[in-house]
Design a protein around this motif. Structure first.
Motif, PDB file in Angstrom:
ATOM      1  N   LEU A 185       0.846  -1.184   0.000  1.00 37.73           N
ATOM      2  CA  LEU A 185       0.000   0.000   0.000  1.00 37.73           C
ATOM      3  C   LEU A 185       0.884   1.237   0.000  1.00 37.73           C
ATOM      4  O   LEU A 185       1.775   1.365   0.840  1.00 37.73           O
ATOM      5  N   ASP A 186       0.634   2.142  -0.931  1.00 39.76           N
ATOM      6  CA  ASP A 186       1.305   3.443  -0.966  1.00 39.76           C
ATOM      7  C   ASP A 186       0.476   4.374  -0.092  1.00 39.76           C
ATOM      8  O   ASP A 186      -0.685   4.638  -0.379  1.00 39.76           O
ATOM      9  N   ALA A 187       1.065   4.900   0.984  1.00 40.44           N
ATOM     10  CA  ALA A 187       0.329   5.722   1.948  1.00 40.44           C
ATOM     11  C   ALA A 187       0.144   7.168   1.501  1.00 40.44           C
ATOM     12  O   ALA A 187      -0.355   7.988   2.266  1.00 40.44           O
ATOM     13  N   ASP A 188       0.499   7.486   0.268  1.00 41.26           N
ATOM     14  CA  ASP A 188       0.329   8.846  -0.250  1.00 41.26           C
ATOM     15  C   ASP A 188      -1.161   9.173  -0.338  1.00 41.26           C
ATOM     16  O   ASP A 188      -1.893   8.543  -1.102  1.00 41.26           O
ATOM     17  N   PRO A 189      -1.658  10.157   0.441  1.00 38.60           N
ATOM     18  CA  PRO A 189      -3.084  10.475   0.410  1.00 38.60           C
ATOM     19  C   PRO A 189      -3.541  11.036  -0.938  1.00 38.60           C
ATOM     20  O   PRO A 189      -4.722  10.983  -1.254  1.00 38.60           O
ATOM     21  N   ALA A 210      -2.485   9.839  -3.866  1.00 34.62           N
ATOM     22  CA  ALA A 210      -2.389   8.809  -4.904  1.00 34.62           C
ATOM     23  C   ALA A 210      -3.777   8.443  -5.412  1.00 34.62           C
ATOM     24  O   ALA A 210      -4.737   8.363  -4.643  1.00 34.62           O
ATOM     25  N   ARG A 211      -3.868   8.237  -6.713  1.00 31.61           N
ATOM     26  CA  ARG A 211      -5.129   7.788  -7.313  1.00 31.61           C
ATOM     27  C   ARG A 211      -5.490   6.401  -6.806  1.00 31.61           C
ATOM     28  O   ARG A 211      -4.621   5.621  -6.437  1.00 31.61           O
ATOM     29  N   LYS A 212      -6.758   6.085  -6.807  1.00 29.91           N
ATOM     30  CA  LYS A 212      -7.238   4.788  -6.325  1.00 29.91           C
ATOM     31  C   LYS A 212      -6.512   3.647  -7.039  1.00 29.91           C
ATOM     32  O   LYS A 212      -6.099   2.679  -6.400  1.00 29.91           O
ATOM     33  N   ASP A 264      -3.602   3.587  -8.171  1.00 31.37           N
ATOM     34  CA  ASP A 264      -2.178   3.557  -7.850  1.00 31.37           C
ATOM     35  C   ASP A 264      -1.898   3.294  -6.374  1.00 31.37           C
ATOM     36  O   ASP A 264      -0.746   3.344  -5.941  1.00 31.37           O
ATOM     37  N   LYS A 265      -2.937   3.041  -5.578  1.00 30.01           N
ATOM     38  CA  LYS A 265      -2.763   2.862  -4.137  1.00 30.01           C
ATOM     39  C   LYS A 265      -2.013   1.581  -3.784  1.00 30.01           C
ATOM     40  O   LYS A 265      -1.246   1.546  -2.843  1.00 30.01           O
ATOM     41  N   THR A 266      -2.263   0.504  -4.517  1.00 37.06           N
ATOM     42  CA  THR A 266      -1.584  -0.756  -4.245  1.00 37.06           C
ATOM     43  C   THR A 266      -0.617  -1.063  -5.381  1.00 37.06           C
ATOM     44  O   THR A 266      -0.986  -1.018  -6.549  1.00 37.06           O
TER      45      THR A 266
END
Length: 134
Positions: A59-63, A65-67, A69-71
Motif C-alpha cells: 500500500l502506498d500511503a500517499d493520500p 495517490a489515485r485509487k 495507484d494505491k496498491t
C-alpha cells in the motif's frame, strides 16, 4: 555510460509517505510455460539469474495517490520465499523498507490510452520503525 534498465531508487523516493505490506509474499506463476500434469503452473524464474520470482502487494500511503495507484506490487528474485518483517507497529499493515529497490519503466496500454508505468523489484525488505496513531 548508458542508462541502466533498472533504475536504483530508495523506498522513500517511491513511497514518501510510507509503504505497508497488505498481503503475503506469493510465488509468481509462469503463464508462458505449459501446465504441469496436475494442471498447475510452474513458478516464474528470472531469465538473468534463474532464481524464482516472488511478489508482495504494498500500500502506498500517499493520500494524493489515485485509487488505481494505491496498491503496488513489489517483486523479489530469490532461491527461497522472502520472509516479511514482524509487524510491531500496532497497525493492521506492516510498515516496510525495501533493500536494493529498483524501478523499471514501461508503457502500459490500458483503455486504449498508453501511459508510463513502473515495475518495482527489491533484493529484500526490513521493518520500518513507525509509531501507531492512537
Amino acid at each position: 555510460m548508458a542508462m541502466q534498465r533498472r533504475i536504483p531508487v530508495h523506498t522513500a523516493d517511491v513511497f514518501p509517505d510510507g509503504a505497508y505490506l497488505v498481503g503475503p509474499v506469493e510465488a509468481v506463476m509462469d503463464f508462458n510455460a505449459g501446465k504441469r500434469p496436475d494442471g498447475s503452473r510452474p513458478q516464474q524464474t528470472d531469465p538473468e539469474t534463474g532464481l524464482l520470482v516472488w511478489s508482495v502487494p504494498v500500500l502506498d500511503a500517499d493520500p494524493a495517490a489515485r485509487k488505481a495507484d494505491k496498491t503496488v506490487t513489489i517483486k523479489f528474485v530469490a532461491k527461497v520465499q522472502p520472509v516479511p518483517p514482524e509487524n510491531k507497529s500496532g497497525m493492521p499493515f506492516t510498515p516496510v523498507d525495501f533493500c536494493g529497490l529498483t524501478a523499471t519503466p514501461y508503457i502500459a496500454e490500458t483503455g486504449g490510452r498508453p501511459r508510463l508505468a513502473w515495475s518495482y523489484r527489491a533484493d529484500g525488505m526490513s521493518a520500518l520503525s513507525v509509531k501507531a496513531v492512537a
